[in-house]
Structures are given as C-alpha cells and as structure tokens.
Design a protein around this motif. Structure first.
Motif, mmCIF file in Angstrom:
data_model
loop_
_atom_site.group_PDB
_atom_site.id
_atom_site.type_symbol
_atom_site.label_atom_id
_atom_site.label_comp_id
_atom_site.label_asym_id
_atom_site.label_seq_id
_atom_site.Cartn_x
_atom_site.Cartn_y
_atom_site.Cartn_z
ATOM 1 N N VAL A 115 0.853 -1.187 0.000
ATOM 2 C CA VAL A 115 0.000 0.000 0.000
ATOM 3 C C VAL A 115 0.888 1.236 0.000
ATOM 4 C CG1 VAL A 115 -1.798 1.282 1.207
ATOM 5 C CG2 VAL A 115 -1.803 -1.226 1.280
ATOM 6 N N ARG A 116 0.684 2.110 -0.966
ATOM 7 C CA ARG A 116 1.401 3.383 -1.001
ATOM 8 C C ARG A 116 0.418 4.502 -0.678
ATOM 9 N NH1 ARG A 116 4.751 6.389 -5.968
ATOM 10 N NH2 ARG A 116 5.599 8.061 -4.654
ATOM 11 N N VAL A 117 0.792 5.335 0.298
ATOM 12 C CA VAL A 117 -0.056 6.459 0.714
ATOM 13 C C VAL A 117 0.709 7.750 0.488
ATOM 14 C CG1 VAL A 117 -1.299 7.540 2.611
ATOM 15 C CG2 VAL A 117 -1.220 5.038 2.442
ATOM 16 N N ARG A 118 0.106 8.647 -0.288
ATOM 17 C CA ARG A 118 0.691 9.971 -0.512
ATOM 18 C C ARG A 118 -0.319 11.025 -0.062
ATOM 19 N NH1 ARG A 118 2.257 9.513 -6.721
ATOM 20 N NH2 ARG A 118 0.641 7.884 -6.634
ATOM 21 N N ASP A 119 0.119 11.883 0.858
ATOM 22 C CA ASP A 119 -0.769 12.902 1.413
ATOM 23 C C ASP A 119 -0.045 14.239 1.409
ATOM 24 O OD1 ASP A 119 -2.311 14.599 3.155
ATOM 25 O OD2 ASP A 119 -3.291 12.798 3.920
ATOM 26 N N ALA A 120 -0.465 15.127 0.521
ATOM 27 C CA ALA A 120 0.217 16.420 0.389
ATOM 28 C C ALA A 120 0.034 17.274 1.632
ATOM 29 C CB ALA A 120 -0.292 17.157 -0.840
ATOM 30 N N LYS A 121 -1.141 17.202 2.267
ATOM 31 C CA LYS A 121 -1.398 18.014 3.460
ATOM 32 C C LYS A 121 -0.498 17.608 4.609
ATOM 33 C CE LYS A 121 -6.133 19.610 2.794
ATOM 34 N NZ LYS A 121 -7.476 19.707 3.418
ATOM 35 N N LEU A 122 -0.255 16.324 4.751
ATOM 36 C CA LEU A 122 0.596 15.822 5.840
ATOM 37 C C LEU A 122 2.053 15.680 5.416
ATOM 38 C CD1 LEU A 122 -1.744 13.051 7.298
ATOM 39 C CD2 LEU A 122 -1.427 15.397 8.114
ATOM 40 N N ARG A 123 2.339 16.097 4.181
ATOM 41 C CA ARG A 123 3.702 15.970 3.652
ATOM 42 C C ARG A 123 4.200 14.535 3.822
ATOM 43 N NH1 ARG A 123 7.491 19.794 6.368
ATOM 44 N NH2 ARG A 123 6.184 19.434 8.199
ATOM 45 N N GLY A 124 3.348 13.597 3.411
ATOM 46 C CA GLY A 124 3.665 12.189 3.596
ATOM 47 C C GLY A 124 3.712 11.420 2.299
ATOM 48 N N ASP A 125 4.646 10.483 2.223
ATOM 49 C CA ASP A 125 4.746 9.547 1.107
ATOM 50 C C ASP A 125 5.292 8.248 1.693
ATOM 51 O OD1 ASP A 125 5.105 8.076 -1.164
ATOM 52 O OD2 ASP A 125 6.196 9.623 -2.266
ATOM 53 N N MET A 126 4.371 7.315 2.002
ATOM 54 C CA MET A 126 4.750 6.110 2.735
ATOM 55 C C MET A 126 4.319 4.859 1.976
ATOM 56 S SD MET A 126 3.409 7.481 6.431
ATOM 57 C CE MET A 126 1.928 8.150 5.649
ATOM 58 N N THR A 127 5.129 3.820 2.096
ATOM 59 C CA THR A 127 4.820 2.537 1.492
ATOM 60 C C THR A 127 4.796 1.473 2.580
ATOM 61 O OG1 THR A 127 5.856 3.165 -0.596
ATOM 62 C CG2 THR A 127 5.533 0.817 -0.189
ATOM 63 N N SER A 128 3.701 0.713 2.623
ATOM 64 C CA SER A 128 3.536 -0.322 3.644
ATOM 65 C C SER A 128 3.466 -1.691 2.992
ATOM 66 C CB SER A 128 2.258 -0.083 4.452
ATOM 67 O OG SER A 128 2.317 1.143 5.142
ATOM 68 N N GLN A 129 4.237 -2.617 3.523
ATOM 69 C CA GLN A 129 4.158 -4.023 3.124
ATOM 70 C C GLN A 129 3.263 -4.737 4.127
ATOM 71 O OE1 GLN A 129 8.353 -5.023 3.116
ATOM 72 N NE2 GLN A 129 8.467 -4.751 0.891
ATOM 73 N N VAL A 130 2.263 -5.467 3.602
ATOM 74 C CA VAL A 130 1.233 -6.057 4.460
ATOM 75 C C VAL A 130 1.138 -7.549 4.193
ATOM 76 C CG1 VAL A 130 -1.179 -5.939 5.187
ATOM 77 C CG2 VAL A 130 -0.042 -3.888 4.302
ATOM 78 N N HIS A 131 1.096 -8.331 5.270
ATOM 79 C CA HIS A 131 0.798 -9.752 5.133
ATOM 80 C C HIS A 131 0.175 -10.257 6.424
ATOM 81 C CE1 HIS A 131 4.709 -10.156 7.217
ATOM 82 N NE2 HIS A 131 4.217 -11.306 7.667
ATOM 83 N N THR A 132 -0.472 -11.412 6.347
ATOM 84 C CA THR A 132 -1.078 -12.024 7.528
ATOM 85 C C THR A 132 -0.379 -13.338 7.832
ATOM 86 O OG1 THR A 132 -2.743 -13.150 6.170
ATOM 87 C CG2 THR A 132 -3.313 -10.984 7.082
ATOM 88 N N THR A 133 -0.481 -13.765 9.089
ATOM 89 C CA THR A 133 -0.005 -15.086 9.483
ATOM 90 C C THR A 133 -1.206 -15.960 9.766
ATOM 91 O OG1 THR A 133 0.115 -14.500 11.828
ATOM 92 C CG2 THR A 133 2.068 -14.068 10.484
ATOM 93 N N PRO A 134 -1.103 -17.263 9.498
ATOM 94 C CA PRO A 134 -2.282 -18.140 9.633
ATOM 95 C C PRO A 134 -2.607 -18.431 11.099
ATOM 96 C CG PRO A 134 -0.352 -19.419 9.024
ATOM 97 C CD PRO A 134 0.059 -17.975 8.971
ATOM 98 N N PRO A 135 -3.840 -18.808 11.382
ATOM 99 C CA PRO A 135 -4.218 -19.202 12.742
ATOM 100 C C PRO A 135 -3.406 -20.404 13.198
ATOM 101 C CG PRO A 135 -6.157 -18.887 11.360
ATOM 102 C CD PRO A 135 -4.974 -18.870 10.452
ATOM 103 N N THR A 136 -3.126 -20.451 14.494
ATOM 104 C CA THR A 136 -2.374 -21.577 15.054
ATOM 105 C C THR A 136 -3.251 -22.497 15.901
ATOM 106 O OG1 THR A 136 -1.743 -20.228 16.960
ATOM 107 C CG2 THR A 136 -0.232 -20.263 15.079
ATOM 108 N N SER A 137 -4.486 -22.040 16.209
ATOM 109 C CA SER A 137 -5.406 -22.866 16.997
ATOM 110 C C SER A 137 -6.823 -22.373 16.744
ATOM 111 C CB SER A 137 -5.062 -22.777 18.490
ATOM 112 O OG SER A 137 -5.290 -21.457 18.969
ATOM 113 N N ALA A 138 -7.774 -23.058 17.361
ATOM 114 C CA ALA A 138 -9.174 -22.657 17.188
ATOM 115 C C ALA A 138 -9.446 -21.288 17.785
ATOM 116 C CB ALA A 138 -10.080 -23.704 17.823
ATOM 117 N N GLN A 139 -8.674 -20.944 18.841
ATOM 118 C CA GLN A 139 -8.866 -19.657 19.491
ATOM 119 C C GLN A 139 -8.059 -18.540 18.820
ATOM 120 O OE1 GLN A 139 -8.101 -22.536 21.281
ATOM 121 N NE2 GLN A 139 -10.294 -22.842 21.711
#
Length: 686
Positions: free
Chosen positions: A164-188
């Motif tokens: 995900v790349r987020v660019r926000d001129a008002k906040l002077r931001g240009d950020m890139t996020s790498q995202v992933h999930t890990t699988p469940p390890t139990s029923a809970q």
C-alpha cells in the motif's frame, strides 16, 4: 393405415432422451464461468463508481462453493486519470461461501484470501482524494443490513504480499507499507496482521513495524485484540504495546504508550496537539479510551533536567478537539520551560550562544503559531514543587491556562520567591493569523531580596523586600514584538536591600554591573536603603517618571529611555551625596548602546550633560508612588521616607521641576543648564 415401425419409434425416443444428456455433457465439458465476467465487471463498476474489471472467474461448486477471480483491477477516478498506476490491483481473490445460511438471510464466509494486493492512495493539497467512491451513500448504508454481512461473518482473512502506497500532500507524507497475515495456530487464534512502513511523514523519515491481531478479530467482543507498534518519525520514537477490549465497542484498553525524542513540538504531526518547543524527553504511561475520550494516564518521565508526570485527556468528538491536561514536576529546571515563552529551552550550547550573539533581540522572538492554536482547545494546569536553577531565584511554579478558538487565557503563572510571590496573568486574543492582542500583568508581592541574593550570588544579605507591578497592552506574536509595540509600564520598589556591590552585578550582569559600580564611585560595601523605579512604556519605548537609588550617604537619580523597538538604551545616572549643595556630586555617567552590550561612558561632556539634566530637574513625581510602595513592601518603609526627603530636600538644591530650596534667605530661582555645567566644572578643579 400407415404405422411406424418399432425401430423407428425407438430411434426417436433415443434421440429425444440422449440429446439433452449430450447437451448437458457438452455444456459441462465446455462450460466457462468467464461468460459471467462482463456482467461482474458491469455490476462492480456501477457499485464503485469507477471502472472495475476482472479477467477470469472460477467457481468450485459444493455446499461451500469456492469463488476465485483473477487479475482484479480498480482504476483511478477521473480526477486522477493521469496517474500511471491503478488505484487497486490483485492477482487473485478467493472467497468461500456457505449456502445454507443464505436461505435464512445470513452471509457466512469461512475464508477470504487475496494475493499481491497493491493499492495507491492519494490526497492532494486541495483536499481531493482518490479513495472516496461515488456510489450512492444510501445504497452503501443499506448494503450491510440487506445482506446480513458483518466482519463476524468472515472466519479467516489471508493477505499475501500486500503493498500500500499512501501519498498525502497536506501531511507531507509519502509512505509505502508491506502487508501480510499469518495463519491461525489454533481454534482460538485467528492469526495476525503485520505491517511494515517506510517513507516520509510530516517531511521527516518514517519507519514503523506493527503486529496486531487478525483484522477479523476486531469484532470479537470476548477476546482482547493484541497490539504491538513501534514507530520512528524523524528523531521521535513511539511504542504502543498491550491489548484492546472489544475495539469496535470502545470498552477499554491495557496499552502502554512510550514517547521519546529531542523535542515535544515534533509530536504535533503524530498527535495533532500543538506543544511548545522542549528539551529532549522520554515519557511512559497508560493509553486508554472510551466512547467519548482518549486518555494518556498516570504517565511519568523526564523532560530535560525536569521530571514530568500527569494525565492528558482528549475529546476528539467536538468540532475542535478538547484537551484537558494536569501536569506535575517534583523538581524542575525553569530553563526547560523556555519554549512556552518563545525562548530556546534547556541548556545553552556553544552554537546557541553564537546564534544568540547575532540576534539583536534581548527578548525571545519565536512567534506563536496562531493556526496551530486554533486546531485545539485546551485547559492545562501545571505545578512544579521545587525549581532547580541558580541563575533564577525561583522556588516553585503554579500555572493554569486555557486555549479557546486560538485565544490564550493565562489564568495564573505564579512563582514563589522566598516568602513572596511573582504572580502573572494575561490574555492573548488572535487578531489575525499572525498576531495577538495581549493584556498582561505581573505583580511583585513582598519578594525577599535576601533569598534572591543567597540563591544567585551566595551573598548573605539581610532584609530587603521587593514589590511592584508590570503591565502590558500590545499586539504581536512573540515576547520581543509585544514589547516593541507595547504600552504599559513598570513600577518597582526595593526596601533595605543587600550590598550594592553584589546587587548590581546580579541584576545587570557581571560585566555591566561592575562597570556601573565603578562609574557610581560608591564604596563596595554600601547597603541599599531604597530603590524606586517608575517607568512607563509607550509604543515600545520605556521612559522614566522616577528612578531613585538611596544608600546611607548618597542618592542616585536616573533618567532616559529603553527602546525595545531598536533594542537600544540611552540612560543617564547621577549620584550625589545627601546635602544641600550641588558641589557634593561624586559623579555622573551614561549607559548607551545595544541592550545586549551597552557601554558605560563617563566623561566631561557626558557628565556635564547628565548633571545639567539633573539640575534642570527630572520628571519625578515621588509622592504619587506612595500607594504603590505601601502596597508592595508595607507602610512606613525606608522608601516612603526617602521619597518624602527627595520632595522636601532634593540633593540638586531644588525640588524636581520646582525652585531652589538650598538658598536660604534669597529669592528662589531655577538653575539653568549653563549654571549646572559651571558648577560641575568648578567641582572637577578641586
């Protein structure tokens, strides 16, 4: 009669039966779910208000069908059509759906998985963005209710290789996020989501790591949602660890928040709360929230050389967020609070001294940011039990102020000094986005000079009481600009002070104080019986109504002005022995030049001018000061007596602006400047 033979009838029946079967077989053999792709694209584009396509559709039939779409593409909105990258893409999207609950109007999705989702999110300086969809809002509101869908309908969400790349001129931001999930390890356990971010935010480098419970766990009211965040924005670092109870219902937290960095003012982009400049700090406390408030509770830490603790509560639901802060320090270095008046906080470094030497302003000139103040309303109280600073003889601090619609109401800023108090109040009302209209008052109430001298110089002075008031009406945006445009004045009284050899260097600084002592020509152990200053301030220039320094044997009178517009001083002091004749002068001199480094210039012409000015009479209405003296240091003081004597028996031989009181039996007359210079010339020959 013509009949049909049995083989013929059998062949027709066989054809009639096998044709549909063959058709079904052929349909199964050649069936393609891609035939529905145009319909899906049409429906998705209409729903999102921008072109949306998929390339392939696969359905695995069963009681829990598995639906897979390939090459998902959501285009940018029309205003962002020039962007090269699409708003959203994904290689594959998988959804599993239970059929039986659909018969009862419920949606249950055992699993959603998305491969390589990429999103490009933008907001421009004018506020336009590419993440607001144009579909009908009522339709959006009713979608969830009509379908029976909620987050709890999804059992498992899997994200692989998200970006995900987020660019926000008002906040002077240009950020890139790498995202992933890990699988469940139990029923809970429903797994976790991991987000790693790099880029720039508020013009500063940012790097962060977040590990949280699965996104779907946010709707689980029974299991606390775990949070582990570490973020670095420039030199500022924040960590947040713990868990949240039923996040969507705001039931509370068990989160520990830690802040550290070189300056609290740099927290503004992260918190939205404007804070003046501070020295380096580290603070740890409990972060909690409910449906109305966010609170940072029972925090403790260090700010420069001062400890700091307290609680801060924010109500973000008002149109302008409201902050309530209760702060406390056991031991505080007053220099750490310099940012609140526009000064550089903390200890002065060598580079600070070089910068300060080039700055002509003797007062802090850092402007107050009006737009930032309008972004928050606040009520703040602060108490410091013990002030540690040998340069400033202050014992404790008690402050309270409020910020409302950009206006500051300083309800109190009180310093204890021995048995006395230095008490201030002020109101600062914005007149535009740059300046404030200011009304301020500082009262000096029975301040113990002996305590000041012991604290700053180690001198064991006896007695000495200071009283008076400073008032200011001005428009500006810093201490320096307010004084440069200000009206008001200072009235100050000192009774029975310490030795002048210790008093003047402490009050004026070592170099200037020693120069003034030398020019006054007084014995080093002379004690001050009375000091009175009455100096009005008009449009940034402080002039002299009255200035009197009384010792046991001498009286020093002063006149001149201090110009805060130009940061220069032009002042004359004349000291005389107490007696009826002008010939008893020990001397006179001028203090002139920049306020930061004035010159003490005794000399024949300068001295003659000072003597002439004294002989012609200062603007000195002493009796008018008596109520102020009685209020500030008590009735019947030595200063009250000294002012009576100045009025009745002036050392110049005549009352200020009046007649010659030293010529008994002769007609009184006003001395001219020439007569004063002649008398001074005669004195210098003896």
């Amino acid at each position: 009669m013509t009949g049909t033979s049995f083989p013929q009838r059998h062949r027709k029946l066989l054809i009639g039966v096998t044709t549909p079967v063959i058709f079904i077989i052929l349909l199964i053999m050649f069936w393609s779910w891609d035939w529905f792709v145009p319909l899906v694209n049409q429906q998705a584009t209409a729903a999102l208000g921008r072109k949306t396509t998929i390339q392939h559709l696969h359905v695995h039939v069963g009681f829990v069908p598995k639906i897979i779409v390939d090459d998902v593409l959501i285009e940018q909105p029309e205003a962002f059509s020039s962007e090269k990258k699409a708003f959203f893409t994904a290689d594959h999207l998988l959804v599993r759906l239970r059929l039986l609950p659909l018969l009862h109007g419920r949606t249950e999705l055992p699993r959603i998985a998305v491969d390589t989702p990429h999103a490009d999110i933008q907001r421009r300086a004018d506020g336009t963005n590419n993440y607001t969809f144009t579909s009908d809002s009522d339709k959006k509101k009713n979608t969830s209710a009509d379908s029976g869908f909620s987050l709890s309908s999804v059992r498992e969400l899997e994200i692989r290789d998200g970006l995900v790349r987020v660019r926000d001129a008002k906040l002077r931001g240009d950020m890139t996020s790498q995202v992933h999930t890990t699988p469940p390890t139990s029923a809970q356990d429903r797994g976790t989501i991991v987000v790693n971010t790099t880029g720039r935010y508020a013009g500063q480098p940012i790097i962060s790591h977040f590990t949280g419970g699965a996104l779907l766990s946010l709707s689980d009211s029974k299991t606390p949602y775990p949070v582990d965040l570490d973020i670095r924005n420039g030199l500022t670092r924040a960590t947040l660890k713990g868990s949240v109870d039923d996040p969507l219902a705001f039931r509370g937290t068990r989160l520990v928040l830690h802040f550290s960095g070189p300056d609290m003012s740099l927290l503004y982009p992260l918190t939205g709360v404007p804070i003046p400049q501070t020295p380096a700090y580290h603070i740890t406390g409990k972060l909690d929230y409910d449906q109305r408030h966010i609170s940072f509770e029972n925090f403790t830490g260090q700010m420069g050389s001062s400890d700091l603790s307290g609680t801060i509560t924010v109500d973000p639901h008002q149109q302008v967020p409201f902050v309530e802060a209760t702060l406390h320090s056991h031991r505080v270095d007053i220099k750490d609070l310099g940012g609140f008046i526009g000064a550089k906080p903390g200890k002065e470094t060598t580079s600070d001294k070089k910068v300060d030497a080039k700055d002509p302003n003797i007062l802090p000139d850092t402007p107050i940011n009006v737009p930032k103040l309008r972004a928050i309303n606040a009520h703040v109280t602060y108490k410091g039990d013990h002030i540690e600073n040998k340069e400033l003889p202050l014992d404790d601090i008690d402050a309270e102020f409020a910020v409302q619609d950009g206006a500051i109401d300083l309800k109190k800023l009180n310093f204890g000094i021995g048995k006395g108090t230095l008490a201030s109040t002020a109101t600062l009302t914005p007149v535009n986005d740059k300046n404030f209209a200011v009304k301020a008052k500082v009262d000096f109430s029975r301040i113990d000079l002996a305590h000041i001298m012991r604290t700053t110089t180690g001198t064991q002075a006896q007695g000495g009481i200071i009283g008076g008031r400073f008032s200011l009406n001005a428009t500006g945006n810093s201490i320096a600009s307010l004084m440069a445009n200000g009206n008001g004045g200072l009235t100050l009284v000192l009774v029975q002070g310490g030795e002048i050899s210790a008093l003047l260097p402490a009050a004026l600084g070592l170099e200037l104080g020693d120069a003034v002592l030398s020019a006054l020509g007084l014995p080093s152990h002379t004690k001050v019986e009375c000091f009175v200053a009455d100096m009005p301030l008009h449009e940034g220039v402080a002039t002299t109504n009255s200035l009197l320094l009384r010792t046991g044997d001498t009286r020093t009178l002063g006149r001149g002005d201090v110009n805060f517009r130009t940061n220069r001083i032009d002042y004359s002091l004349t000291t005389r022995s107490i007696g009826p004749t002008i010939l008893s002068f020990p001397g006179a001199f001028n203090i002139t030049g920049p306020l930061k480094s004035p010159s003490v210039l005794p000399g024949a012409e300068i001295i003659a001018r000072a003597a002439a000015a004294t002989g012609l009479g200062f603007v000195f209405p002493p009796l008018a000061l008596l109520p102020t003296i009685q209020l500030g240091v008590g009735k019947g003081s030595m200063c009250e007596q000294a002012l009576q004597e100045v009025n009745a028996h002036p050392a110049s031989g005549h009352a200020p602006g009046g007649t010659d009181a030293g010529q008994t039996g002769k007609s009184a007359h006003r001395m001219t400047a020439a007569e004063v210079r002649a008398a001074w010339k005669k004195k210098r020959k003896h």
